[in-house]
Write a protein that holds these residues in place. Sequence first.
Motif, short mmCIF file in Angstrom:
data_model
loop_
_atom_site.label_atom_id
_atom_site.label_comp_id
_atom_site.label_asym_id
_atom_site.label_seq_id
_atom_site.Cartn_x
_atom_site.Cartn_y
_atom_site.Cartn_z
N GLY A 173 -15.67 -16.48 -25.12
CA GLY A 173 -15.04 -14.94 -25.45
C GLY A 173 -14.39 -14.55 -24.27
N GLU A 174 -13.61 -13.56 -24.36
CA GLU A 174 -12.90 -12.98 -23.26
C GLU A 174 -12.76 -11.45 -23.32
OE1 GLU A 174 -7.96 -13.76 -24.47
OE2 GLU A 174 -9.05 -15.26 -23.26
N SER A 175 -12.56 -10.92 -22.12
CA SER A 175 -12.42 -9.36 -22.35
C SER A 175 -10.86 -9.11 -22.38
CB SER A 175 -13.15 -8.73 -21.07
OG SER A 175 -12.23 -9.08 -19.76
N PRO A 176 -10.58 -8.08 -22.68
CA PRO A 176 -9.22 -7.53 -22.28
C PRO A 176 -8.61 -7.59 -21.04
CG PRO A 176 -10.28 -5.99 -23.90
CD PRO A 176 -11.30 -6.82 -23.34
N SER A 177 -7.58 -8.22 -20.37
CA SER A 177 -7.13 -7.94 -19.30
C SER A 177 -6.90 -6.77 -18.55
CB SER A 177 -5.97 -8.98 -18.95
OG SER A 177 -4.95 -8.80 -19.72
N THR A 178 -7.01 -6.77 -17.31
CA THR A 178 -6.77 -5.24 -16.65
C THR A 178 -5.60 -5.66 -15.57
OG1 THR A 178 -8.66 -4.41 -17.11
CG2 THR A 178 -7.28 -3.34 -15.14
N GLN A 179 -4.50 -5.02 -15.65
CA GLN A 179 -3.44 -5.36 -14.92
C GLN A 179 -3.55 -4.62 -13.61
OE1 GLN A 179 -0.87 -7.42 -15.21
NE2 GLN A 179 -0.03 -6.73 -13.05
N ILE A 180 -3.56 -5.24 -12.44
CA ILE A 180 -3.63 -4.75 -11.37
C ILE A 180 -2.39 -4.84 -10.46
CG2 ILE A 180 -4.88 -4.94 -9.21
CD1 ILE A 180 -6.67 -4.49 -11.45
N ASP A 181 -1.92 -3.49 -9.95
CA ASP A 181 -0.68 -3.41 -9.42
C ASP A 181 -0.72 -3.26 -7.85
OD1 ASP A 181 0.77 -3.23 -11.96
OD2 ASP A 181 0.41 -1.15 -12.14
N VAL A 182 0.46 -3.52 -7.26
CA VAL A 182 0.51 -3.51 -6.02
C VAL A 182 1.47 -2.50 -5.16
CG1 VAL A 182 1.45 -4.95 -3.80
CG2 VAL A 182 0.19 -6.22 -5.72
N ARG A 183 0.59 -1.72 -4.37
CA ARG A 183 1.21 -0.64 -3.52
C ARG A 183 1.82 -1.38 -2.18
NH1 ARG A 183 -0.05 3.28 0.01
NH2 ARG A 183 -2.23 2.71 -0.16
N GLN A 184 3.22 -1.37 -2.19
CA GLN A 184 3.61 -2.06 -0.87
C GLN A 184 3.75 -1.40 0.35
OE1 GLN A 184 7.57 -3.61 -2.35
NE2 GLN A 184 6.89 -5.62 -2.38
N VAL A 185 3.64 -1.85 1.34
CA VAL A 185 3.68 -1.27 2.60
C VAL A 185 4.95 -0.85 2.80
CG1 VAL A 185 3.45 -1.35 5.06
CG2 VAL A 185 1.55 -2.10 3.73
N ALA A 186 5.53 0.49 3.14
CA ALA A 186 7.05 0.55 3.54
C ALA A 186 7.26 0.14 4.79
CB ALA A 186 7.10 2.17 3.43
N THR A 187 8.33 -0.44 5.12
CA THR A 187 9.06 -0.85 6.27
C THR A 187 10.28 -0.29 6.63
OG1 THR A 187 9.86 -2.87 5.39
CG2 THR A 187 7.65 -3.07 6.32
N ARG A 188 10.89 -0.38 8.00
CA ARG A 188 12.01 0.10 8.33
C ARG A 188 12.57 -0.54 9.48
NH1 ARG A 188 10.97 6.55 10.44
NH2 ARG A 188 10.01 5.90 12.22
N TRP A 189 13.90 -0.61 9.82
CA TRP A 189 14.49 -0.81 10.91
C TRP A 189 15.07 0.19 11.60
CZ3 TRP A 189 14.11 -5.34 13.21
CH2 TRP A 189 13.67 -6.79 12.53
N THR A 190 15.10 0.29 12.80
CA THR A 190 15.68 1.26 13.88
C THR A 190 16.71 0.29 14.81
OG1 THR A 190 13.87 2.60 13.65
CG2 THR A 190 15.56 3.07 15.36
N VAL A 191 17.86 0.62 14.87
CA VAL A 191 18.63 0.10 15.64
C VAL A 191 18.96 0.67 16.93
CG1 VAL A 191 21.26 -0.86 15.90
CG2 VAL A 191 20.28 -1.03 13.65
#
Length: 442
Positions: free
Chosen positions: A226-244
Amino acid sequence: MFARRAAWATMGTIALLTAGTPAANAVEGQAPDVRWASSVSDDLGTLQIGVASDSDITEIRAHIVSAATQQEVAVVENDAFDLVSGTPDNGVWHTKQPLDLADLGSYTVRVEATDADGDRTTDNSAGSLAYYVAAVFEDVRTDRSEIDIDHRQVRVDGTLKGRWPATRELKPLADHPVDLTVDYWTEDTVRTDADGHFSGTVTVNDAVPVQAVYRHVNEHPHVVYGESPSTQIDVRQVATRWTVQEPARARTIDFGQQVTFAATLERETPQGWVPFGGQSGGVLFEPSNGGQFDTVGYFTTGEDGEVTFTHAPWETGSFHVASHSDDPFIAPASTNSARITVLRASVFTSFSATRTQDRGVRVEGVMDFPDGWTPATVPVRIQYSRDGRRWTDLLTTEATWSGSGHAFSADVTGARRGYFRAHFEATESFRAATSETVKASR
């Protein structure tokens, strides 16, 4: 007399053959075809049978035989069945109620079927009845639907129950193993308590489904998958930036001159933007005209998040820095530097002005472009000054390749006394050049 006897003999033979041969369109009855028998997949105590014939099925009887002992344990009579799909002559029949057997296990199903023509068939191995407890999950939940770089643990809670085949009753399954899967791979196995409850924590490293699964184990031989319904786990990405930092603003350089590129990678935190070390990427120099880029270098940022390169661009463009990570929690980042204009050298290697008999002046000269490239056209302005300080354009001529340089010449009519020179105006790719100043000689 002999001929008459032969004729009667022949007719007798034909009559005998005719009498012994059935009519061509006479068809014998077709016995029912018991195609299969099995448990209903989501209701294991219910027996289903598929039967087809040349007329309606009027009677079905099933004999349930233990696969372990080969002993008959039950007979399911015709009035226990209902047609649930298809037609009476080609359909699927279910028992109206689940079978009530003494023991869980596997059973062989022997089927007798009769149709409206009176034709009857017996199939001693029509199929099997999986008389087992079906694993059923209830109230499976996770403590988060989104993860980030600092929070990758997901707790999974739920209850495991079994559906009994005879009554369809759900009862908690105590001390049973439950696999907690991440992207369909088992990450952890936990056991249920006395009430069938379970809880566990899995590590999630990407946007994937999480699920609870019960798999058949020898310690509980009569409980199936038997199996349960699956739960989708999403990813919150870390924001990155470049400064020249360099080049800080647009600038113009000579061809072959090196330019320093310096930039810092940062990541966003609750406390603000901070340097981001350990990130890989590369720096390119991209021409403004869309031509082939140059690879400046590759890097992994240090603790200060900084990268530095020196590069001698071939043509006008800008630096492009980009970082990426195999870690799906980290967002990529890229940016371009200020524009770097690259100018190649141009020079007059000779210039002269000579008076002609008609009171004109003949000017001649040669230009060179020592950095290897030349403009598509080389317009040269001939200029005049009475005092050698303030200059006026007299005419424009084009320098063309002569084998040892780009030569040009022109006649200036009505030329007054004074000074002459040649001038090449700067372009997007070449610096300006001015010849030496000369007086017209005779």
